[in-house]
Design an enzyme around this catalytic site. Structure first.
Site, PDB file in Angstrom:
ATOM      1  N   GLU A  67       9.326  16.111  14.906  1.00  0.00           N
ATOM      2  CA  GLU A  67       9.848  16.433  13.375  1.00  0.00           C
ATOM      3  C   GLU A  67       9.011  17.143  12.817  1.00  0.00           C
ATOM      4  O   GLU A  67       8.080  17.058  12.598  1.00  0.00           O
ATOM      5  CB  GLU A  67       9.588  15.011  13.151  1.00  0.00           C
ATOM      6  CG  GLU A  67      10.254  14.134  11.783  1.00  0.00           C
ATOM      7  CD  GLU A  67       9.570  12.774  11.935  1.00  0.00           C
ATOM      8  OE1 GLU A  67       8.229  12.500  11.513  1.00  0.00           O
ATOM      9  OE2 GLU A  67      10.642  12.489  10.528  1.00  0.00           O
ATOM     10  N   GLU A  95       9.842   1.696  10.159  1.00  0.00           N
ATOM     11  CA  GLU A  95      10.953   2.226  10.099  1.00  0.00           C
ATOM     12  C   GLU A  95      10.063   4.068  10.770  1.00  0.00           C
ATOM     13  O   GLU A  95       9.293   4.304   9.289  1.00  0.00           O
ATOM     14  CB  GLU A  95      11.877   2.538   9.203  1.00  0.00           C
ATOM     15  CG  GLU A  95      12.643   1.151   9.278  1.00  0.00           C
ATOM     16  CD  GLU A  95      13.414   0.751   7.956  1.00  0.00           C
ATOM     17  OE1 GLU A  95      13.389   1.779   6.768  1.00  0.00           O
ATOM     18  OE2 GLU A  95      13.873   0.137   7.975  1.00  0.00           O
ATOM     19  N   CYS A 137      13.856  10.617   6.564  1.00  0.00           N
ATOM     20  CA  CYS A 137      13.693  10.767   7.749  1.00  0.00           C
ATOM     21  C   CYS A 137      14.817  11.040   8.610  1.00  0.00           C
ATOM     22  O   CYS A 137      14.918  11.046  10.079  1.00  0.00           O
ATOM     23  CB  CYS A 137      13.108   9.318   8.251  1.00  0.00           C
ATOM     24  SG  CYS A 137      14.288   8.088   6.953  1.00  0.00           S
ATOM     25  N   LYS A 155       1.413  -1.443  -0.565  1.00  0.00           N
ATOM     26  CA  LYS A 155       0.326   0.414  -0.071  1.00  0.00           C
ATOM     27  C   LYS A 155       0.902   1.141  -0.073  1.00  0.00           C
ATOM     28  O   LYS A 155       1.581   2.111   1.229  1.00  0.00           O
ATOM     29  CB  LYS A 155      -1.230  -0.016   1.059  1.00  0.00           C
ATOM     30  CG  LYS A 155      -1.896   0.272   1.199  1.00  0.00           C
ATOM     31  CD  LYS A 155      -2.322   1.974   0.878  1.00  0.00           C
ATOM     32  CE  LYS A 155      -1.971   3.120   2.052  1.00  0.00           C
ATOM     33  NZ  LYS A 155      -2.051   4.669   1.061  1.00  0.00           N
TER      34      LYS A 155
END
Ligand code: NAD
Ligand code: 6OD
Length: 486
Positions: A390, A254, A288, A178
């Site tokens: 973040e 992750e 990331c 997906k």
């Protein structure tokens, strides 16, 4: 205008519901595709196709033949390099300069490396003493885990999706992917290559859609899924973990990061500035592993800030196919609103804006895109949201430090633990600091230099598990011990 369909059991199919959503080019704001949104029936069909593939030719295929097919797959991506490049750059707006060196080559490499890894994994064995003196032989057997759900994000779509599909297939599993709703193109294009090179039907399936109450949630809650490998935000990871808990489905995560760069006075300044420009602004800050927190030893602080400012101001924003373009837009207008809200918040929290902080003037044709300026702040307190959360945009905060211990303490003052970049020419310091920063990877005098045989993942809220090289087998296979009494 592209019509993007699911890829199920080797065929491109639309949704029974007829539900569609738009795919937008983030550089222009223009619609470039319509995408079919999967409902429960399409997710069911994809999982069933994957299960059938495991029970068919794919499940019985000898390892050498499987590995050979994965090499062909990698070659198939390379043969259609320009198509993958254009598809990825239109979907994300990222410059070809970046994608042709990172995204597309890694899309191919991810299949080759794991094909080679699995061929060379030894079998563990132990002889056990028994009272009759004959002993017992123990050895372990690895089996594919089964049907793997791969949920991937939009920032490096082909790279991150194949980083999971490569080891999954190499270990003999079948997958249902997906991809992010923002970036459906390359995952779909890969379906064509699967058919071209003869990967059996049902081994690789793709369903499009969103997360909650859409394809993502239907897939992660599907009882036919044996493992979920997810890359994305930490909050989404928490939602998927809850979904997985109902059936005790295995997970590999992750997740997000708020990574520190530590720049010591004994660094090579040119390398540190060049590396930090990349770690803060590459892919418009949407990596990331990016370093949104930069800590610089006080004696070189002013010089470093000035040089990073000049470098950021020299970055050229533009169309993906302009070879001069260094930086593309953010992925979407929605993400731009989020990043700009942090740009405003930084000022409210007391930041000095060294450069950027707003949106750039873009020429005709690009004015409707999700552009933001590369931004550098100083003077924020350590507890500011902009230092702790973040942001996932082209921005960083620079703060001075006075000792190695202080630098390490600042680096570790975070809920995340994905990566760090350390800049020093003192190798003893490099080893010492790398060992003490809580992160899955510590780069010294480099950033995003990847050896795919090494473990990759995050500690704390940056992830669960490690993938890469033989470490990927932990998630993608089931180990069984056979104990034979002699
Ligand atoms: P996201 O979490 O919003 O979405 C990732 C994927 O999850 C998408 O395909 C999305 O549709 C799907 N999803 C969302 N909600 C879901 C749900 N409830 N159930 C099932 N699927 C769901 O992440 P994003 O915005 O696409 O990507 C950016 C984030 O990814 C950042 O936080 C970044 O740090 C992280 N990331 C981490 C790594 C890593 O290696 N640690 C790599 C790349 C990106
Ligand atoms: O290089 C990789 O394998 C990897 N997973 C990179 C992640 C980048 C995050 O944006």
């Amino acid at each position: 205008m592209k019509e993007v369909k699911h890829f199920i059991n080797g065929e491109f199919v639309g949704s029974a519901s007829g539900k569609l959503f738009d795919n937008i080019n983030p550089a222009t704001g223009e619609k470039i595709g319509i995408v079919h949104e999967a409902g429960a029936p399409e997710v069911d069909a994809a999982v069933n196709a994957a299960r059938a593939a495991m029970q068919g030719d794919w499940g019985r295929m000898p390892l050498a033949e499987r590995a050979n097919l994965l090499h062909k797959l990698a070659d198939g991506i390379t043969a259609r390099f320009d198509e993958f490049l254009e598809a990825e750059c239109l979907d994300t707006g990222k410059p070809q300069k970046l994608a042709c060196h990172i995204d597309i080559p890694r899309g191919a490499a991810n299949f080759k490396i794991f094909a080679d890894v699995v061929k060379n994994v030894p079998t563990e064995s132990f002889m056990l003493d028994t009272p009759d003196g004959q002993g017992a032989l123990n050895y372990s057997v690895r089996k594919p885990k089964g049907v793997i759900a791969v949920i991937s994000p939009w920032n490096l779509p082909l790279l991150l999706m194949t980083w999971k599909v490569g080891p999954a297939l190499a270990c003999g599993n079948a997958v249902v992917v997906k991809p992010s709703e923002e970036t459906p193109f390359t995952t779909t294009l890969l379906g064509e290559v699967m058919n071209e090179v003869g990967i059996p039907k049902g081994v690789y399936n793709v369903v499009h859609g969103f997360g909650p109450n859409s394809a993502g949630e239907f897939l992660t809650r599907h009882k036919g899924v044996d493992g979920i490998t997810f890359t994305g935000e930490t909050g989404t990871g928490a939602a998927i973990m809850k979904a997985a808990a109902d059936d005790i489905t295995d997970i590999s995560f992750e997740l997000g990061g708020k990574n520190p760069a530590l720049v010591f006075a004994d660094c090579d300044m040119d390398k540190a500035v060049e590396g930090t420009l990349r770690s803060a602004f590459a892919n418009c800050g949407q990596v990331c592993l990016g370093t949104e927190r930069v800590y610089v030893e006080r004696e070189i602080y002013d010089t470093f800030v000035e040089r990073l400012k000049s470098g950021a101001e020299a970055l050229k924003m533009g169309q993906w196919d302009d070879p001069e373009t260094d930086m593309g837009p953010l992925i979407s207008e929605e993400h731009r609103s989020k990043v700009l809200s942090y740009y405003r918040k930084a000022e409210e929290e007391g930041a000095t804006v060294v450069t950027g902080g707003s949106t750039p003037e873009m020429p005709d044709g690009l004015a409707g895109g999700a552009w933001v300026q590369p931004t550098i702040w100083t003077d924020l307190p350590d507890d500011a949201d902009c230092v702790r959360e973040e942001i996932f945009g082209p921005c960083c905060h620079i703060r001075p430090f006075d000792s190695e211990d202080e630098a390490i303490a600042l680096a570790n003052d975070t809920d995340y633990g994905l990566a760090t970049a350390i800049w020093t020419e003192n190798s003893s310091r490099a080893h010492r600091v790398a060992a003490q920063v809580d992160a899955g990877i510590a780069w010294v005098n480099s950033w995003f230099l990847r050896d795919l045989r090494t473990p990759f993942g995050g500690s704390k809220q940056s992830g669960i598990g490690r993938e890469g090289g033989v470490h990927s087998l932990e998630f993608y296979t089931e180990l069984k011990n056979v104990c034979i009494k002699l």
